[in-house]
Design a protein around this motif. Structure first.
Motif, PDB file in Angstrom:
ATOM      1  N   GLY A   7      36.834  15.808   1.821  1.00  0.00           N
ATOM      2  CA  GLY A   7      35.336  15.744   2.260  1.00  0.00           C
ATOM      3  C   GLY A   7      34.980  14.549   3.174  1.00  0.00           C
TER       4      GLY A   7
ATOM      5  N   ALA B 297      40.020  10.416  12.628  1.00  0.00           N
ATOM      6  CA  ALA B 297      41.128  10.678  11.788  1.00  0.00           C
ATOM      7  C   ALA B 297      41.005  10.370  10.223  1.00  0.00           C
ATOM      8  N   VAL B 298      41.477  11.062   9.490  1.00  0.00           N
ATOM      9  CA  VAL B 298      41.473  10.729   8.030  1.00  0.00           C
ATOM     10  C   VAL B 298      42.909  10.379   7.575  1.00  0.00           C
TER      11      VAL B 298
ATOM     12  N   PHE C  44      38.429  22.902  10.453  1.00  0.00           N
ATOM     13  CA  PHE C  44      37.461  22.032  10.034  1.00  0.00           C
ATOM     14  C   PHE C  44      36.197  21.861  10.779  1.00  0.00           C
ATOM     15  N   PHE C  45      36.176  22.090  12.099  1.00  0.00           N
ATOM     16  CA  PHE C  45      34.838  22.173  12.693  1.00  0.00           C
ATOM     17  C   PHE C  45      34.055  23.299  12.607  1.00  0.00           C
TER      18      PHE C  45
ATOM     19  N   ALA D 277      38.560  19.192  20.083  1.00  0.00           N
ATOM     20  CA  ALA D 277      39.295  19.298  18.935  1.00  0.00           C
ATOM     21  C   ALA D 277      40.728  19.692  19.288  1.00  0.00           C
TER      22      ALA D 277
ATOM     23  N   GLY E 175      36.192  13.700   6.355  1.00  0.00           N
ATOM     24  CA  GLY E 175      35.748  14.121   7.627  1.00  0.00           C
ATOM     25  C   GLY E 175      34.484  14.705   7.795  1.00  0.00           C
TER      26      GLY E 175
ATOM     27  N   SER F 141      33.966  24.994   9.856  1.00  0.00           N
ATOM     28  CA  SER F 141      33.550  24.925   8.305  1.00  0.00           C
ATOM     29  C   SER F 141      32.402  23.961   8.358  1.00  0.00           C
TER      30      SER F 141
ATOM     31  N   ALA G  90      42.561  21.487  14.364  1.00  0.00           N
ATOM     32  CA  ALA G  90      41.414  20.853  13.546  1.00  0.00           C
ATOM     33  C   ALA G  90      40.105  21.872  13.818  1.00  0.00           C
TER      34      ALA G  90
ATOM     35  N   VAL H 292      47.678   8.181  12.903  1.00  0.00           N
ATOM     36  CA  VAL H 292      47.299   9.619  12.760  1.00  0.00           C
ATOM     37  C   VAL H 292      47.268  10.279  14.109  1.00  0.00           C
ATOM     38  N   LEU H 293      46.647   9.496  15.146  1.00  0.00           N
ATOM     39  CA  LEU H 293      46.217  10.029  16.308  1.00  0.00           C
ATOM     40  C   LEU H 293      47.075   9.888  17.625  1.00  0.00           C
TER      41      LEU H 293
HETATM   42  C1  LIG Z   1      40.468  16.769  11.100  1.00  0.00           C
HETATM   43  C2  LIG Z   1      40.187  15.925   9.808  1.00  0.00           C
HETATM   44  C3  LIG Z   1      39.425  14.849  10.532  1.00  0.00           C
HETATM   45  C4  LIG Z   1      39.342  16.716   8.632  1.00  0.00           C
HETATM   46  O1  LIG Z   1      39.029  15.617   7.801  1.00  0.00           O
HETATM   47  P1  LIG Z   1      39.233  16.230   6.124  1.00  0.00           P
HETATM   48  O2  LIG Z   1      38.632  14.857   5.358  1.00  0.00           O
HETATM   49  O3  LIG Z   1      40.682  16.318   5.985  1.00  0.00           O
HETATM   50  O4  LIG Z   1      38.313  17.232   6.170  1.00  0.00           O
HETATM   51  P2  LIG Z   1      37.224  17.672   4.771  1.00  0.00           P
HETATM   52  O5  LIG Z   1      37.865  17.332   3.701  1.00  0.00           O
HETATM   53  O6  LIG Z   1      36.030  16.879   5.017  1.00  0.00           O
HETATM   54  O7  LIG Z   1      36.987  19.305   5.385  1.00  0.00           O
HETATM   55  C5  LIG Z   1      35.732  19.714   5.716  1.00  0.00           C
HETATM   56  C6  LIG Z   1      35.655  21.179   5.482  1.00  0.00           C
HETATM   57  O8  LIG Z   1      36.720  21.511   6.626  1.00  0.00           O
HETATM   58  C7  LIG Z   1      37.683  22.418   5.952  1.00  0.00           C
HETATM   59  N1  LIG Z   1      39.160  22.122   6.737  1.00  0.00           N
HETATM   60  C8  LIG Z   1      39.609  20.755   6.543  1.00  0.00           C
HETATM   61  N2  LIG Z   1      40.657  20.961   7.314  1.00  0.00           N
HETATM   62  C9  LIG Z   1      41.073  22.102   7.402  1.00  0.00           C
HETATM   63  C10 LIG Z   1      42.255  23.119   7.807  1.00  0.00           C
HETATM   64  N3  LIG Z   1      43.217  22.557   8.349  1.00  0.00           N
HETATM   65  N4  LIG Z   1      42.265  24.398   7.379  1.00  0.00           N
HETATM   66  C11 LIG Z   1      41.224  25.046   6.877  1.00  0.00           C
HETATM   67  N5  LIG Z   1      40.087  24.383   6.616  1.00  0.00           N
HETATM   68  C12 LIG Z   1      39.929  22.922   6.768  1.00  0.00           C
HETATM   69  C13 LIG Z   1      37.820  21.940   4.394  1.00  0.00           C
HETATM   70  O9  LIG Z   1      38.255  22.951   3.611  1.00  0.00           O
HETATM   71  C14 LIG Z   1      36.269  21.899   4.233  1.00  0.00           C
HETATM   72  O10 LIG Z   1      35.813  22.969   3.990  1.00  0.00           O
HETATM   73  P3  LIG Z   1      34.826  23.158   2.523  1.00  0.00           P
HETATM   74  O11 LIG Z   1      34.007  21.946   2.567  1.00  0.00           O
HETATM   75  O12 LIG Z   1      34.142  24.578   2.959  1.00  0.00           O
HETATM   76  O13 LIG Z   1      35.384  23.004   1.530  1.00  0.00           O
HETATM   77  C15 LIG Z   1      41.504  15.356   9.274  1.00  0.00           C
HETATM   78  O14 LIG Z   1      42.189  16.519   8.779  1.00  0.00           O
HETATM   79  C16 LIG Z   1      42.536  14.797  10.189  1.00  0.00           C
HETATM   80  O15 LIG Z   1      42.546  13.652  10.363  1.00  0.00           O
HETATM   81  N6  LIG Z   1      43.310  15.376  10.884  1.00  0.00           N
HETATM   82  C17 LIG Z   1      44.368  14.791  11.768  1.00  0.00           C
HETATM   83  C18 LIG Z   1      43.680  14.334  13.122  1.00  0.00           C
HETATM   84  C19 LIG Z   1      42.656  15.153  13.771  1.00  0.00           C
HETATM   85  O16 LIG Z   1      43.189  16.451  14.058  1.00  0.00           O
HETATM   86  N7  LIG Z   1      41.587  14.681  14.126  1.00  0.00           N
HETATM   87  C20 LIG Z   1      40.448  15.416  15.039  1.00  0.00           C
HETATM   88  C21 LIG Z   1      40.390  14.814  16.251  1.00  0.00           C
HETATM   89  S1  LIG Z   1      38.754  15.380  16.995  1.00  0.00           S
END
Ligand SMILES: CC(C)(COP(=O)(O)OP(=O)(O)OC[C@H]1O[C@@H](n2cnc3c(N)ncnc32)[C@H](O)[C@@H]1OP(=O)(O)O)[C@@H](O)C(=O)NCCC(=O)NCCS
Length: 160
Positions: free
Chosen positions: A93, A84-85, A126-127, A119, A95, A129, A123, A24-25
């Motif tokens: 949920g 990463a997820v 995500f942060f 970030a 992450g 929210s 992402a 993923v990363l």
């Molecule tokens: C960023 C990441 C870790 C988030 O993990 P995830 O399990 O998908 O996130 P969650 O399901 O826990 O989401 C939590 C909240 O964030 C929101 N969210 C997550 N990704 C989002 C996006 N791209 N756009 C909008 N909202 C987002 C979700 O809707 C949720 O909000 P809610 O609780 O109000 O419904 C994952 O998408 C990932 O691995 N991305 C690629 C690697 C990356 O960018 N890592 C970050 C390095 S710091």
């Protein structure tokens, strides 16, 4: 059911954590674990490793991970990195639960006052929210645009 667990690099699940980070990363930016360890000597050893584990047909599968580096960028703070997820499990949920586990370790057990994360801009929603504050500046890291995300220990916030 997915469980969040803190592991060491001796845990059999660490190999799966590394594979997920590569998928993923790291590979998307031209790295693998070997190059990561070579270019950031000692970092892997300073990390606390958190994994999201799915019990699948009596076997354990790592579907998410995150790492905490206590003492970065300064004493009393910590940095979340290598989060990463698994692509198929994003948006469930996992992450959020990983970050909650890191926050509770950092603020509840280690007594840190602040956590930061560099970030990728993808992402940022995500942060936001999960209640982190995004700094506006965009900077490049490994050729990818990033913003700094910050959260302060809830008790520090109340005192402020
Ligand atoms: C960023 C990441 C870790 C988030 O993990 P995830 O399990 O998908 O996130 P969650 O399901 O826990 O989401 C939590 C909240 O964030 C929101 N969210 C997550 N990704 C989002 C996006 N791209 N756009 C909008 N909202 C987002 C979700 O809707 C949720 O909000 P809610 O609780 O109000 O419904 C994952 O998408 C990932 O691995 N991305 C690629 C690697 C990356 O960018 N890592 C970050 C390095 S710091």
């Amino acid at each position: 059911m997915v469980k969040i667990r803190r592991i060491t690099s001796k845990d059999p699940l660490y190999v799966q954590e590394c594979a997920l980070r590569e998928d993923v990363l790291l590979r998307p930016i031209g790295y693998d674990m070997e190059r990561f360890k070579r270019e950031f000597p000692g970092l892997e050893e300073r990390m606390e490793h958190f994994v999201a584990v799915l019990n699948h047909h009596a076997a354990e599968r790592v579907v998410g991970c995150a790492a905490l580096i206590p003492g970065e960028p300064a004493a009393g703070a910590g940095r979340i990195t290598q989060m990463a997820v698994n692509l198929q499990r994003q948006g469930e949920g996992i992450g959020r639960r990983l970050v909650v586990a890191v926050e509770s370790r950092a603020f509840g057990e280690l007594g840190l006052r602040e956590l930061v994360c560099h970030a990728p801009v993808t992402a940022v929603p995500f942060f936001e929210s999960i209640g982190w504050v995004m700094e506006p500046e965009v900077f490049q890291e490994a050729g990818v645009p990033h913003r700094r995300a910050v959260i302060r220990c809830p008790s520090e916030e109340e005192a402020a």
